[in-house]
Design a protein around this motif. Structure first.
Motif, PDB file in Angstrom:
ATOM      1  N   GLY A 208      31.583  38.352  54.085  1.00 19.68           N
ATOM      2  CA  GLY A 208      31.644  37.278  53.108  1.00 19.68           C
ATOM      3  C   GLY A 208      30.311  36.596  52.869  1.00 19.68           C
ATOM      4  N   GLY A 209      29.326  36.889  53.724  1.00 18.35           N
ATOM      5  CA  GLY A 209      27.993  36.316  53.537  1.00 18.35           C
ATOM      6  C   GLY A 209      27.194  37.090  52.498  1.00 18.35           C
ATOM      7  N   ASN A 210      26.111  36.490  52.025  1.00 16.89           N
ATOM      8  CA  ASN A 210      25.299  37.118  50.995  1.00 16.89           C
ATOM      9  C   ASN A 210      23.828  36.776  51.216  1.00 16.89           C
ATOM     10  OD1 ASN A 210      25.621  38.492  48.078  1.00 16.89           O
ATOM     11  ND2 ASN A 210      23.927  37.052  48.009  1.00 16.89           N
ATOM     12  N   LEU A 211      22.976  37.773  51.046  1.00 14.42           N
ATOM     13  CA  LEU A 211      21.531  37.555  51.039  1.00 14.42           C
ATOM     14  C   LEU A 211      20.979  37.949  49.686  1.00 14.42           C
ATOM     15  CD1 LEU A 211      18.771  38.027  53.538  1.00 14.42           C
ATOM     16  CD2 LEU A 211      18.639  39.458  51.490  1.00 14.42           C
ATOM     17  N   ASN A 212      20.201  37.053  49.098  1.00 17.57           N
ATOM     18  CA  ASN A 212      19.531  37.328  47.836  1.00 17.57           C
ATOM     19  C   ASN A 212      18.027  37.347  48.085  1.00 17.57           C
ATOM     20  OD1 ASN A 212      18.074  35.882  45.256  1.00 17.57           O
ATOM     21  ND2 ASN A 212      19.643  37.337  44.626  1.00 17.57           N
ATOM     22  N   LEU A 213      17.404  38.448  47.731  1.00 13.80           N
ATOM     23  CA  LEU A 213      15.956  38.607  47.864  1.00 13.80           C
ATOM     24  C   LEU A 213      15.350  38.644  46.471  1.00 13.80           C
ATOM     25  CD1 LEU A 213      14.103  41.138  50.154  1.00 13.80           C
ATOM     26  CD2 LEU A 213      13.571  41.049  47.712  1.00 13.80           C
ATOM     27  N   GLN A 214      14.336  37.824  46.238  1.00 18.23           N
ATOM     28  CA  GLN A 214      13.671  37.788  44.937  1.00 18.23           C
ATOM     29  C   GLN A 214      12.166  37.710  45.109  1.00 18.23           C
ATOM     30  OE1 GLN A 214      14.942  35.253  41.722  1.00 18.23           O
ATOM     31  NE2 GLN A 214      16.958  34.932  42.630  1.00 18.23           N
ATOM     32  N   THR A 215      11.453  38.414  44.248  1.00 22.39           N
ATOM     33  CA  THR A 215      10.013  38.199  44.111  1.00 22.39           C
ATOM     34  C   THR A 215       9.724  37.887  42.651  1.00 22.39           C
ATOM     35  OG1 THR A 215       9.398  40.509  43.605  1.00 22.39           O
ATOM     36  CG2 THR A 215       9.539  39.876  45.932  1.00 22.39           C
ATOM     37  N   ARG A 216       8.810  36.964  42.443  1.00 23.64           N
ATOM     38  CA  ARG A 216       8.290  36.655  41.116  1.00 23.64           C
ATOM     39  C   ARG A 216       6.777  36.654  41.217  1.00 23.64           C
ATOM     40  NH1 ARG A 216      11.968  34.505  37.344  1.00 23.64           N
ATOM     41  NH2 ARG A 216      14.076  34.295  38.205  1.00 23.64           N
ATOM     42  N   SER A 217       6.129  37.360  40.296  1.00 20.77           N
ATOM     43  CA  SER A 217       4.684  37.500  40.422  1.00 20.77           C
ATOM     44  C   SER A 217       4.047  37.706  39.056  1.00 20.77           C
ATOM     45  CB  SER A 217       4.340  38.687  41.332  1.00 20.77           C
ATOM     46  OG  SER A 217       4.577  39.915  40.651  1.00 20.77           O
TER      47      SER A 217
ATOM     48  N   SER B 220      10.600  51.311  39.667  1.00 18.78           N
ATOM     49  CA  SER B 220      11.713  51.958  40.351  1.00 18.78           C
ATOM     50  C   SER B 220      11.460  52.019  41.858  1.00 18.78           C
ATOM     51  CB  SER B 220      11.922  53.373  39.805  1.00 18.78           C
ATOM     52  OG  SER B 220      12.905  54.067  40.531  1.00 18.78           O
ATOM     53  N   ARG B 221      10.237  52.321  42.243  1.00 15.15           N
ATOM     54  CA  ARG B 221       9.896  52.380  43.662  1.00 15.15           C
ATOM     55  C   ARG B 221       9.996  51.001  44.311  1.00 15.15           C
ATOM     56  NH1 ARG B 221       7.591  56.805  45.952  1.00 15.15           N
ATOM     57  NH2 ARG B 221       7.365  58.601  44.563  1.00 15.15           N
ATOM     58  N   TYR B 222       9.497  49.986  43.613  1.00  7.67           N
ATOM     59  CA  TYR B 222       9.554  48.651  44.181  1.00  7.67           C
ATOM     60  C   TYR B 222      10.985  48.138  44.269  1.00  7.67           C
ATOM     61  CZ  TYR B 222       4.604  47.767  44.712  1.00  7.67           C
ATOM     62  OH  TYR B 222       3.303  47.806  45.144  1.00  7.67           O
ATOM     63  N   LEU B 223      11.806  48.456  43.282  1.00 13.82           N
ATOM     64  CA  LEU B 223      13.207  48.068  43.366  1.00 13.82           C
ATOM     65  C   LEU B 223      13.888  48.784  44.529  1.00 13.82           C
ATOM     66  CD1 LEU B 223      15.714  46.613  42.372  1.00 13.82           C
ATOM     67  CD2 LEU B 223      16.028  48.421  40.659  1.00 13.82           C
TER      68      LEU B 223
ATOM     69  N   GLU C 221      -0.272  37.420  48.088  1.00 14.88           N
ATOM     70  CA  GLU C 221      -1.383  37.779  47.213  1.00 14.88           C
ATOM     71  C   GLU C 221      -1.593  39.284  47.268  1.00 14.88           C
ATOM     72  OE1 GLU C 221      -4.823  35.535  48.283  1.00 14.88           O
ATOM     73  OE2 GLU C 221      -3.918  33.585  47.811  1.00 14.88           O
ATOM     74  N   ASN C 222      -1.007  39.980  46.310  1.00 13.65           N
ATOM     75  CA  ASN C 222      -1.149  41.433  46.195  1.00 13.65           C
ATOM     76  C   ASN C 222      -0.899  42.129  47.539  1.00 13.65           C
ATOM     77  OD1 ASN C 222      -1.614  43.808  44.788  1.00 13.65           O
ATOM     78  ND2 ASN C 222      -3.813  43.779  45.164  1.00 13.65           N
ATOM     79  N   THR C 223       0.187  41.743  48.189  1.00 12.71           N
ATOM     80  CA  THR C 223       0.533  42.261  49.507  1.00 12.71           C
ATOM     81  C   THR C 223       1.758  43.163  49.403  1.00 12.71           C
ATOM     82  OG1 THR C 223      -0.244  40.173  50.445  1.00 12.71           O
ATOM     83  CG2 THR C 223       1.052  41.592  51.877  1.00 12.71           C
ATOM     84  N   PRO C 224       1.798  44.284  50.137  1.00 12.22           N
ATOM     85  CA  PRO C 224       2.994  45.138  50.121  1.00 12.22           C
ATOM     86  C   PRO C 224       4.242  44.352  50.485  1.00 12.22           C
ATOM     87  CG  PRO C 224       1.183  46.265  51.199  1.00 12.22           C
ATOM     88  CD  PRO C 224       0.718  44.858  50.962  1.00 12.22           C
ATOM     89  N   LEU C 225       5.362  44.768  49.938  1.00 15.86           N
ATOM     90  CA  LEU C 225       6.611  44.041  50.133  1.00 15.86           C
ATOM     91  C   LEU C 225       6.994  43.955  51.609  1.00 15.86           C
ATOM     92  CD1 LEU C 225       8.855  42.610  48.588  1.00 15.86           C
ATOM     93  CD2 LEU C 225      10.028  44.815  48.363  1.00 15.86           C
ATOM     94  N   ALA C 226       6.835  45.051  52.350  1.00 17.10           N
ATOM     95  CA  ALA C 226       7.200  45.050  53.767  1.00 17.10           C
ATOM     96  C   ALA C 226       6.349  44.052  54.545  1.00 17.10           C
ATOM     97  CB  ALA C 226       7.035  46.448  54.356  1.00 17.10           C
TER      98      ALA C 226
END
Length: 308
Positions: A71-80, A51-54, A139-144
């Protein structure tokens, strides 16, 4: 408009402020999310860690997507390979947010929430414009920190990002205990040099950036989250010597693109045998939207009628 000569211009929550510092020519964005974040995250009933990461991902999507035209869109994804295996957050300009997360409950207790993986940012400026996707491994790095590294390495743009998440207990106005509960909040600050663009030979611009980055780094989590602290006051607190100018204020809200008709169209692409296999114990096909958790229920008769 310079902040010094203006009263508070923004709501305390659910908006993003686009600003710049006149003295140092640095651009910034400040976001604070309350009810909008609650509407995005709460329906998923996630454990605390995902929940915190989301929440961080949704705030980050707003910061990164806010320059897009309507009308523009940004999609952010992480897979790990971490406990939070997938994060997805969408920003639809101007100011609409949604997201979801997938997680491995067995890995949450071990820590290493994000683990090793990659961050992907997909920018769609709108009709007639070319989409762009950038990917950066982490590599195990904070999202920011991962997002800041993305802009520095892929866009050659010095970047500072701070994200904060916390819970706030809101008591029901009618004093009914059952209606009082904790609400998730998020905030974020993003600064980018508008002058250096990675040019180390520009000494003045580099010095300006280092000074503003140091000022930005003094921001506290509670300042990013506190609805009693106006966003203008926070900007003055951080950058009063830099002559802060607010360029735009973007109200933020939650949204989803799903609908019964869209789900029906997807199901109609399957053959009769596949549809039969999708039925639950009651004999119906139930589809749950990953973003908003809305459920759409169909019988085989419903689909046959739609197909006819």
């Amino acid at each position: 408009m310079a902040i010094e000569s203006q009263p508070a211009l923004t709501a305390s929550d659910d908006c993003l402020v686009v600003f710049r510092t006149q003295r140092s020519n640095v651009r910034g964005r400040l976001v604070r999310l309350g009810k909008t974040l609650d509407a995005v995250v709460t329906p998923h009933a996630l454990p605390d860690v995902p929940s915190r990461y989301l929440s961080q991902a949704v705030a980050l999507a707003a910061l990164c997507g806010s320059p897009l035209p309507e009308g523009g869109n940004l999609n952010l994804q992480t897979r790990s390979d971490g406990a939070v295996s997938i994060l997805v957050a969408d920003y639809a300009a101007p100011g609409r947010l949604r997201g979801y997360a997938r997680y491995d409950a067995d890995k949450i207790a071990k820590g290493d929430a994000l683990g090793d993986g990659h961050l992907a940012l997909t920018l769609d400026p709108g009709p007639g414009e070319e989409r762009y996707q950038g990917i950066l491994a982490f590599e195990n790095t904070p999202l920011a920190a991962t997002a800041a590294a993305y802009f520095e390495q892929r866009e050659m743009m010095p970047t500072f990002i701070r994200l904060a998440v916390a819970d706030q207990f809101i008591r029901s106005q009618n004093a009914a205990p059952a209606q009082s509960r904790w609400h998730r909040r998020a905030g974020g600050l993003m600064m980018q040099s508008a002058a250096t663009q990675g040019r180390d030979d520009d000494d003045e611009a580099s010095e300006n950036w280092r000074r503003v980055e140091m000022l930005a780094a003094t921001v506290e989590d509670h300042e990013l989250l506190d609805p009693e602290l106006s966003m203008e006051r926070l900007l003055l607190r951080l950058f009063h010597e830099e002559a802060v100018v607010v360029e735009r204020v973007i109200p933020l809200s939650s949204f989803c693109r799903c609908s019964r008709a869209k789900v029906e169209n997807v199901l109609l692409a399957f053959g009769a045998a596949d549809l039969s296999d999708m039925r639950d114990e009651s004999g119906r096909i139930v589809v749950t939207c990953e973003f908003c958790t809305a459920q759409y229920s169909f019988s085989l008769g419903d689909l046959k009628q739609a197909q006819d």
